[in-house]
Design an enzyme around this catalytic site. Sequence first.
Site, PDB file in Angstrom:
ATOM      1  N   GLY A 169      -7.371  -4.823   7.133  1.00 58.73           N
ATOM      2  CA  GLY A 169      -6.754  -3.871   8.058  1.00 58.73           C
ATOM      3  C   GLY A 169      -7.502  -3.723   9.371  1.00 58.73           C
ATOM      4  O   GLY A 169      -7.225  -2.824  10.159  1.00 58.73           O
ATOM      5  N   SER A 211      -6.464  -9.208   6.792  1.00 58.70           N
ATOM      6  CA  SER A 211      -5.872  -9.506   8.108  1.00 58.70           C
ATOM      7  C   SER A 211      -5.217 -10.882   8.175  1.00 58.70           C
ATOM      8  O   SER A 211      -5.319 -11.580   9.177  1.00 58.70           O
ATOM      9  CB  SER A 211      -6.920  -9.341   9.215  1.00 58.70           C
ATOM     10  OG  SER A 211      -7.366  -7.991   9.279  1.00 58.70           O
ATOM     11  N   HIS A 261      -8.451  -3.214  -6.198  1.00 60.89           N
ATOM     12  CA  HIS A 261      -8.336  -3.381  -4.740  1.00 60.89           C
ATOM     13  C   HIS A 261      -9.444  -2.573  -4.059  1.00 60.89           C
ATOM     14  O   HIS A 261      -9.839  -1.516  -4.543  1.00 60.89           O
ATOM     15  CB  HIS A 261      -6.963  -2.904  -4.252  1.00 60.89           C
ATOM     16  CG  HIS A 261      -6.756  -3.200  -2.801  1.00 60.89           C
ATOM     17  ND1 HIS A 261      -7.206  -2.356  -1.811  1.00 60.89           N
ATOM     18  CD2 HIS A 261      -6.197  -4.271  -2.183  1.00 60.89           C
ATOM     19  CE1 HIS A 261      -6.912  -2.910  -0.638  1.00 60.89           C
ATOM     20  NE2 HIS A 261      -6.301  -4.064  -0.834  1.00 60.89           N
ATOM     21  N   LYS A 274       0.852  -1.209   0.000  1.00 62.95           N
ATOM     22  CA  LYS A 274       0.000   0.000   0.000  1.00 62.95           C
ATOM     23  C   LYS A 274       0.887   1.258   0.000  1.00 62.95           C
ATOM     24  O   LYS A 274       1.944   1.244  -0.611  1.00 62.95           O
ATOM     25  CB  LYS A 274      -0.971  -0.057   1.176  1.00 62.95           C
ATOM     26  CG  LYS A 274      -1.747  -1.375   1.207  1.00 62.95           C
ATOM     27  CD  LYS A 274      -2.898  -1.383   2.159  1.00 62.95           C
ATOM     28  CE  LYS A 274      -3.593  -2.751   2.080  1.00 62.95           C
ATOM     29  NZ  LYS A 274      -4.787  -2.832   2.897  1.00 62.95           N
ATOM     30  N   GLU A 291      -9.567  -0.661  -1.638  1.00 70.72           N
ATOM     31  CA  GLU A 291      -9.291   0.755  -1.328  1.00 70.72           C
ATOM     32  C   GLU A 291      -9.438   1.621  -2.571  1.00 70.72           C
ATOM     33  O   GLU A 291      -9.817   2.794  -2.483  1.00 70.72           O
ATOM     34  CB  GLU A 291      -7.901   0.881  -0.682  1.00 70.72           C
ATOM     35  CG  GLU A 291      -7.936   0.399   0.763  1.00 70.72           C
ATOM     36  CD  GLU A 291      -6.712  -0.346   1.236  1.00 70.72           C
ATOM     37  OE1 GLU A 291      -5.629  -0.176   0.645  1.00 70.72           O
ATOM     38  OE2 GLU A 291      -6.844  -1.125   2.204  1.00 70.72           O
ATOM     39  N   GLU A 343     -11.227 -10.570  -1.055  1.00 75.86           N
ATOM     40  CA  GLU A 343     -10.882  -9.787   0.131  1.00 75.86           C
ATOM     41  C   GLU A 343     -12.141  -9.146   0.694  1.00 75.86           C
ATOM     42  O   GLU A 343     -12.547  -8.062   0.233  1.00 75.86           O
ATOM     43  CB  GLU A 343      -9.877  -8.690  -0.231  1.00 75.86           C
ATOM     44  CG  GLU A 343      -8.570  -9.212  -0.779  1.00 75.86           C
ATOM     45  CD  GLU A 343      -7.445  -8.199  -0.607  1.00 75.86           C
ATOM     46  OE1 GLU A 343      -6.500  -8.506   0.106  1.00 75.86           O
ATOM     47  OE2 GLU A 343      -7.541  -7.099  -1.154  1.00 75.86           O
TER      48      GLU A 343
HETATM   49  P1  PGA Z   1      -4.493  -6.461   5.415  1.00 73.67           P
HETATM   50  O1  PGA Z   1      -4.702  -5.946   3.909  1.00 73.67           O
HETATM   51  O2  PGA Z   1      -3.713  -7.739   5.343  1.00 73.67           O
HETATM   52  O3  PGA Z   1      -3.731  -5.355   6.104  1.00 73.67           O
HETATM   53  O4  PGA Z   1      -5.841  -6.658   6.000  1.00 73.67           O
HETATM   54  C1  PGA Z   1      -4.986  -6.833   2.868  1.00 73.67           C
HETATM   55  C2  PGA Z   1      -5.160  -6.085   1.566  1.00 73.67           C
HETATM   56  O5  PGA Z   1      -5.744  -4.991   1.581  1.00 73.67           O
HETATM   57  O6  PGA Z   1      -4.743  -6.546   0.482  1.00 73.67           O
END
Ligand code: PGA
Length: 253
Positions: A175, A215, A97, A11, A99, A169
């Site tokens: 996160g 996570s 993704h 990220k 985000e 995901e």
């Molecule tokens: P994370 O993120 O392992 O921090 O939950 C995963 C991702 O967004 O690909």
Amino acid sequence: MRKPFVAGNWKMNTDSQSSVDLAGRVGSGSSGVAGQTVDVAVCPPFVYLQSVVRAVAVSSVAVGAQDIYFEAKGAFTGEISASMLKDIGCTYVLCGHSERRHVIGETDDLINKKVIAAISGGLLPILCVGELQSEREAGLTNEVVTRHVKNGLSDLGREKASAVTIAYEPVWAIGTGLTATPEQAQEVHAFIRGLLAEMYDADLAAETRILYGGSVKPGNAAELMAREDIDGLLVGGASLKADDFLAIVQAAA
Ligand code: PGA
């Protein structure tokens, strides 16, 4: 049949020194397994891609970008094309993704164009799909995942679709420290594989790698990987610590 695949999504983290240090440690620490019993990739921020490519050059760790733009070149200020990423040694690129979907506002249509552009430019896209917490609570998980997969792969023939890795995901697990249980993840992974069989055929569905992300930590990687349809892991936070990421790689190898 499906070689496990672990990718680290850094990220908007690291700097010029720490990105090279982290990449170097991942490269040396995964020797003996990377490229053999598990495929390993790291996805640093754009500005560190080239130095990370150099840092992992002596290893079997591949490098991916976190995004691309779908046009090949031209007046698209701030954007990066597939051919540029290929040119500096990238192998993979994340598309869609969560985000980018939910913070930046990318649509399924845009993400589909990016997947197509990635393949045309010689990159292997990792198409990220997954539901919000409110969507899971409303019983819409399969519906959302169907939309993300079908729209993300829209207009992709079988040959091109075979270049795609899917990453499931669940947004509520990213996160947050809330990991989907191996049962919850397996259920959606099996659903996605069924969808691929419907859209293409059983062989393509059986060959496509479906990663879980959200996570993932050294403590839960093995139990996730033990599930039949979980072929690998997309790791955010834990990919920023070499020891944690390498433990996850070992769990998948
Ligand atoms: P994370 O993120 O392992 O921090 O939950 C995963 C991702 O967004 O690909």
